[in-house]
Scaffold this motif. Structure first.
Motif, PDB file in Angstrom:
ATOM      1  N   LEU A 141      -2.328  -6.995  -4.845  1.00  0.00           N
ATOM      2  CA  LEU A 141      -1.250  -7.242  -5.808  1.00  0.00           C
ATOM      3  C   LEU A 141      -1.652  -6.770  -7.201  1.00  0.00           C
ATOM      4  CD1 LEU A 141       1.483  -8.447  -6.580  1.00  0.00           C
ATOM      5  CD2 LEU A 141       0.341 -10.671  -6.844  1.00  0.00           C
ATOM      6  N   ASN A 142      -2.884  -7.072  -7.601  1.00  0.00           N
ATOM      7  CA  ASN A 142      -3.353  -6.642  -8.919  1.00  0.00           C
ATOM      8  C   ASN A 142      -3.431  -5.122  -9.010  1.00  0.00           C
ATOM      9  OD1 ASN A 142      -3.604  -9.265  -9.880  1.00  0.00           O
ATOM     10  ND2 ASN A 142      -5.752  -9.450  -9.262  1.00  0.00           N
ATOM     11  N   ALA A 143      -3.822  -4.492  -7.897  1.00  0.00           N
ATOM     12  CA  ALA A 143      -3.857  -3.027  -7.873  1.00  0.00           C
ATOM     13  C   ALA A 143      -2.456  -2.462  -8.056  1.00  0.00           C
ATOM     14  CB  ALA A 143      -4.460  -2.541  -6.555  1.00  0.00           C
ATOM     15  N   GLN A 144      -1.467  -3.109  -7.410  1.00  0.00           N
ATOM     16  CA  GLN A 144      -0.080  -2.675  -7.557  1.00  0.00           C
ATOM     17  C   GLN A 144       0.398  -2.833  -8.995  1.00  0.00           C
ATOM     18  OE1 GLN A 144       3.231  -3.994  -4.814  1.00  0.00           O
ATOM     19  NE2 GLN A 144       3.989  -4.951  -6.685  1.00  0.00           N
ATOM     20  N   ARG A 145       0.145  -3.996  -9.573  1.00  0.00           N
ATOM     21  CA  ARG A 145       0.567  -4.235 -10.958  1.00  0.00           C
ATOM     22  C   ARG A 145      -0.041  -3.206 -11.906  1.00  0.00           C
ATOM     23  NH1 ARG A 145      -0.689 -10.706 -10.921  1.00  0.00           N
ATOM     24  NH2 ARG A 145       1.281 -11.459 -10.023  1.00  0.00           N
ATOM     25  N   ASP A 146      -1.331  -2.944 -11.709  1.00  0.00           N
ATOM     26  CA  ASP A 146      -2.043  -2.029 -12.606  1.00  0.00           C
ATOM     27  C   ASP A 146      -1.477  -0.613 -12.512  1.00  0.00           C
ATOM     28  OD1 ASP A 146      -4.403  -1.294 -14.321  1.00  0.00           O
ATOM     29  OD2 ASP A 146      -4.859  -0.073 -12.563  1.00  0.00           O
ATOM     30  N   ILE A 147      -1.310  -0.107 -11.292  1.00  0.00           N
ATOM     31  CA  ILE A 147      -0.853   1.276 -11.145  1.00  0.00           C
ATOM     32  C   ILE A 147       0.589   1.445 -11.612  1.00  0.00           C
ATOM     33  CG2 ILE A 147      -0.007   1.155  -8.749  1.00  0.00           C
ATOM     34  CD1 ILE A 147      -2.086   4.005 -10.295  1.00  0.00           C
ATOM     35  N   PHE A 148       1.418   0.453 -11.341  1.00  0.00           N
ATOM     36  CA  PHE A 148       2.826   0.606 -11.747  1.00  0.00           C
ATOM     37  C   PHE A 148       3.022   0.373 -13.240  1.00  0.00           C
ATOM     38  CE2 PHE A 148       3.636   0.263  -7.149  1.00  0.00           C
ATOM     39  CZ  PHE A 148       4.440   1.375  -7.018  1.00  0.00           C
ATOM     40  N   GLN A 149       2.133  -0.368 -13.867  1.00  0.00           N
ATOM     41  CA  GLN A 149       2.187  -0.468 -15.327  1.00  0.00           C
ATOM     42  C   GLN A 149       1.845   0.873 -15.951  1.00  0.00           C
ATOM     43  OE1 GLN A 149       3.196  -3.240 -17.240  1.00  0.00           O
ATOM     44  NE2 GLN A 149       3.264  -1.582 -18.742  1.00  0.00           N
ATOM     45  N   LYS A 150       0.860   1.558 -15.362  1.00  0.00           N
ATOM     46  CA  LYS A 150       0.496   2.899 -15.848  1.00  0.00           C
ATOM     47  C   LYS A 150       1.658   3.882 -15.637  1.00  0.00           C
ATOM     48  CE  LYS A 150      -4.572   2.898 -15.293  1.00  0.00           C
ATOM     49  NZ  LYS A 150      -4.856   1.532 -14.866  1.00  0.00           N
ATOM     50  N   ILE A 151       2.322   3.786 -14.475  1.00  0.00           N
ATOM     51  CA  ILE A 151       3.448   4.685 -14.207  1.00  0.00           C
ATOM     52  C   ILE A 151       4.598   4.393 -15.167  1.00  0.00           C
ATOM     53  CG2 ILE A 151       5.178   5.362 -12.488  1.00  0.00           C
ATOM     54  CD1 ILE A 151       3.082   4.735 -10.319  1.00  0.00           C
ATOM     55  N   TYR A 152       4.848   3.113 -15.404  1.00  0.00           N
ATOM     56  CA  TYR A 152       5.921   2.722 -16.335  1.00  0.00           C
ATOM     57  C   TYR A 152       5.637   3.277 -17.730  1.00  0.00           C
ATOM     58  CZ  TYR A 152       9.047  -0.226 -19.077  1.00  0.00           C
ATOM     59  OH  TYR A 152      10.012  -0.682 -19.952  1.00  0.00           O
ATOM     60  N   ASP A 153       4.410   3.094 -18.210  1.00  0.00           N
ATOM     61  CA  ASP A 153       4.045   3.591 -19.547  1.00  0.00           C
ATOM     62  C   ASP A 153       4.192   5.109 -19.626  1.00  0.00           C
ATOM     63  OD1 ASP A 153       3.428   1.010 -20.281  1.00  0.00           O
ATOM     64  OD2 ASP A 153       1.267   1.226 -19.953  1.00  0.00           O
ATOM     65  N   GLY A 174      -0.442 -17.001   0.006  1.00  0.00           N
ATOM     66  CA  GLY A 174      -1.026 -16.103   0.998  1.00  0.00           C
ATOM     67  C   GLY A 174      -1.049 -14.643   0.581  1.00  0.00           C
ATOM     68  N   THR A 175      -0.666 -14.354  -0.650  1.00  0.00           N
ATOM     69  CA  THR A 175      -0.658 -12.971  -1.128  1.00  0.00           C
ATOM     70  C   THR A 175      -2.083 -12.453  -1.325  1.00  0.00           C
ATOM     71  OG1 THR A 175       1.438 -13.317  -2.284  1.00  0.00           O
ATOM     72  CG2 THR A 175       0.119 -11.443  -2.981  1.00  0.00           C
ATOM     73  N   ASP A 176      -2.307 -11.212  -0.925  1.00  0.00           N
ATOM     74  CA  ASP A 176      -3.591 -10.560  -1.178  1.00  0.00           C
ATOM     75  C   ASP A 176      -3.644 -10.227  -2.671  1.00  0.00           C
ATOM     76  OD1 ASP A 176      -5.725  -8.803  -1.496  1.00  0.00           O
ATOM     77  OD2 ASP A 176      -5.410  -7.820   0.424  1.00  0.00           O
ATOM     78  N   LYS A 177      -4.385 -11.040  -3.433  1.00  0.00           N
ATOM     79  CA  LYS A 177      -4.386 -10.894  -4.889  1.00  0.00           C
ATOM     80  C   LYS A 177      -4.993  -9.564  -5.339  1.00  0.00           C
ATOM     81  CE  LYS A 177      -4.416 -15.819  -6.023  1.00  0.00           C
ATOM     82  NZ  LYS A 177      -5.112 -16.913  -6.744  1.00  0.00           N
ATOM     83  N   LYS A 178      -6.000  -9.078  -4.607  1.00  0.00           N
ATOM     84  CA  LYS A 178      -6.616  -7.816  -4.976  1.00  0.00           C
ATOM     85  C   LYS A 178      -5.615  -6.675  -4.874  1.00  0.00           C
ATOM     86  CE  LYS A 178     -10.578  -4.828  -3.949  1.00  0.00           C
ATOM     87  NZ  LYS A 178     -11.780  -4.627  -3.098  1.00  0.00           N
ATOM     88  N   ALA A 190       0.827  -1.212   0.000  1.00  0.00           N
ATOM     89  CA  ALA A 190       0.000   0.000   0.000  1.00  0.00           C
ATOM     90  C   ALA A 190       0.861   1.261   0.000  1.00  0.00           C
ATOM     91  CB  ALA A 190      -0.936   0.002   1.208  1.00  0.00           C
ATOM     92  N   VAL A 191       1.974   1.220   0.726  1.00  0.00           N
ATOM     93  CA  VAL A 191       2.893   2.354   0.757  1.00  0.00           C
ATOM     94  C   VAL A 191       3.538   2.543  -0.609  1.00  0.00           C
ATOM     95  CG1 VAL A 191       5.064   3.221   1.725  1.00  0.00           C
ATOM     96  CG2 VAL A 191       3.354   2.201   3.239  1.00  0.00           C
ATOM     97  N   ARG A 192       3.930   1.442  -1.246  1.00  0.00           N
ATOM     98  CA  ARG A 192       4.534   1.545  -2.582  1.00  0.00           C
ATOM     99  C   ARG A 192       3.584   2.208  -3.569  1.00  0.00           C
ATOM    100  NH1 ARG A 192       6.240  -4.732  -3.159  1.00  0.00           N
ATOM    101  NH2 ARG A 192       7.720  -4.878  -1.438  1.00  0.00           N
ATOM    102  N   ILE A 193       2.324   1.791  -3.549  1.00  0.00           N
ATOM    103  CA  ILE A 193       1.345   2.359  -4.477  1.00  0.00           C
ATOM    104  C   ILE A 193       1.188   3.857  -4.246  1.00  0.00           C
ATOM    105  CG2 ILE A 193      -1.112   2.380  -5.101  1.00  0.00           C
ATOM    106  CD1 ILE A 193      -1.135  -0.651  -4.533  1.00  0.00           C
TER     107      ILE A 193
END
Length: 432
Positions: A313-325, A307-311, A241-244
């Motif tokens: 994790l997916n939020a992290q992947r989505d936001i950082f893909q947008k930042i990368y782009d 045990g990873t919170d998939k929701k 959450a802090v990373r996002i």
């Protein structure tokens, strides 16, 4: 309340044409609905008045119940009529609960202050709300318990976003919030406790939200490169959450500070040629950007373990893909949200607007759509076009709806008459 009843009588006394009198049943139904709506509004105002009176009680639990009722009401409705003559009275009672109440009461009062500011919106009281509330809110932010600090951070961000008259006022509050994010940046004279993860996320979100209001200002390169560097460290050390939250802050800084204010030096930020001839700050910023892109790329593709919170994790992947782009290709994030059939779709196509949307959606919760429909502040922020009735007072909207009911009845009668003339045809088209 007496004034409302008088206006209702006026509706009944309007002159109608002969055609209107033909369908007396529909008119009676409209009048019944109008009377019910008036009674509902009066009942809500009576309840709100009782909650306000309860804030003067000595018993803390009584004040808590009243605050909870007011918070719920202000979340779900744009109560401009109610606060018209009570705004500052409400504010003073909220501030009193913030200072003397339990943790629960302090949390509720901080939230109530933010909702009061959003409701006031573009009105004249919002700067006064900011001026009176930010000093006590800031004090609680420094020394209060973590549970309260989270609500205070949201409230500080909202009252400043709504009430600030200039960048200097906003910057002063951002500095207070930054010292929660990065306690070591504060003067040693005052010790600030290291924030919990939840408090850090709230502080990052509040700080980024206020950063979106940046317009004309002086660029302090040392300050911004230091901030970017610290946020970059959070991408490595913070929890998900802090990373996002840190990633979103970095994206807004690059959109507003780098692209907006340093364009003369950064037009060729991607070009590694002639780096030695560039200023030292430019070279350092370039290396920071390269490091951020590398970290963002990894976070956008992070694998989930057991045990990873998939929701999350997916939020992290989505936001950082947008930042990368965005950092690589300049591609801006696009989002859309249906507000209503009448007002259509709210769209965003910048990091600034995306951060504003996400913050206000989270702050208003289930009441966001109602405020997006009826609150002039949100209309201005997101360039929403209000429906024609939105600029009317409550009584005027009721009159307009009653008149509209009668007009629709006449149109339906006309359609039925045409239907009799067109044998076997389906005459009613779906509304477009």
């Amino acid at each position: 309340m007496g004034r409302r009843k008088q206006k209702t009588v006026e509706v009944d006394q309007l002159d109608y044409s002969d055609d209107d009198s033909v369908d007396s049943g529909s008119t009676a139904i409209s009048d019944h609905v109008l009377a019910h709506e008036t009674e509902s509004v009066d009942s809500q105002e009576f309840t709100l008045e009782k909650h306000l009176e309860a804030l003067y009680e000595k018993r803390g639990s009584t004040r808590e119940i009243a605050l909870a009722g007011l918070v719920t009401a202000f979340e779900g409705h744009v109560l401009l009529d109610f606060i018209q003559d009570r705004c500052i009275t409400l504010l003073h009672q909220y501030l009193g609960s913030l200072k003397r109440g339990s943790v629960k009461e302090a949390c509720l009062s901080a939230r109530a202050i933010g909702l009061l500011a959003i409701t006031g919106g573009t009105g004249s009281n919002t700067h006064e709300i900011m001026g009176e509330s930010t000093p006590p809110l800031s004090r609680v932010l420094i020394s209060g318990p973590d549970a309260v600090r989270i609500f205070v951070l949201d409230s500080l961000a909202v009252v400043t976003f709504v009430g600030s008259n200039n960048w200097e006022e906003t910057e002063a509050i951002m500095k207070v919030i930054w010292e929660i994010i990065h306690p070591k940046s504060r003067s040693k004279a005052v010790v600030v406790a290291k924030p919990s993860s939840a408090t850090l996320v709230a502080a990052l979100c509040a700080w980024s939200f206020l950063l979106t209001t940046l317009t004309g200002w002086r660029v302090d390169l040392d300050m911004w490169t230091e901030m970017i560097s610290f946020l970059c460290n959070l991408l490595e050390k913070g929890d998900r959450a802090v990373r996002i939250a840190a990633g979103e802050a970095i994206a807004v800084i690059f959109e507003i500070v780098i692209a907006g204010k340093l364009s003369t030096e950064t037009n060729d930020l991607e070009n590694l040629e002639d780096v030695p001839s560039k200023p030292k700050w430019f070279v350092y910023l370039l290396s920071l950007k390269e490091k951020i892109i590398s970290l963002v790329s990894v976070l956008a593709m992070e694998a989930g373990g057991k045990g990873t919170d998939k929701k999350c994790l997916n939020a992290q992947r989505d936001i950082f893909q947008k930042i990368y782009d965005y950092l690589m290709d300049g591609k801006l994030p696009e989002t859309s949200l249906i507000v209503s059939k009448k007002q259509g779709v709210l769209t965003t196509s910048t990091w600034t607007k995306l951060i504003q949307l996400n913050f206000l959606k989270r702050f208003l919760g289930s009441g966001f759509l109602k405020h997006a429909q009826d609150n002039e502040l949100l209309h201005n922020v997101f360039h929403l076009i209000p429906h024609a009735e939105s600029n009317l007072s409550s009584s005027e909207r009721r009159i307009a709806r009653s008149s509209g009911d009668r007009m629709r009845t006449q149109e339906l009668k006309k359609d039925r008459h045409l239907a009799q003339l067109r044998k076997g045809a389906l005459l009613f088209n779906s509304p477009t």
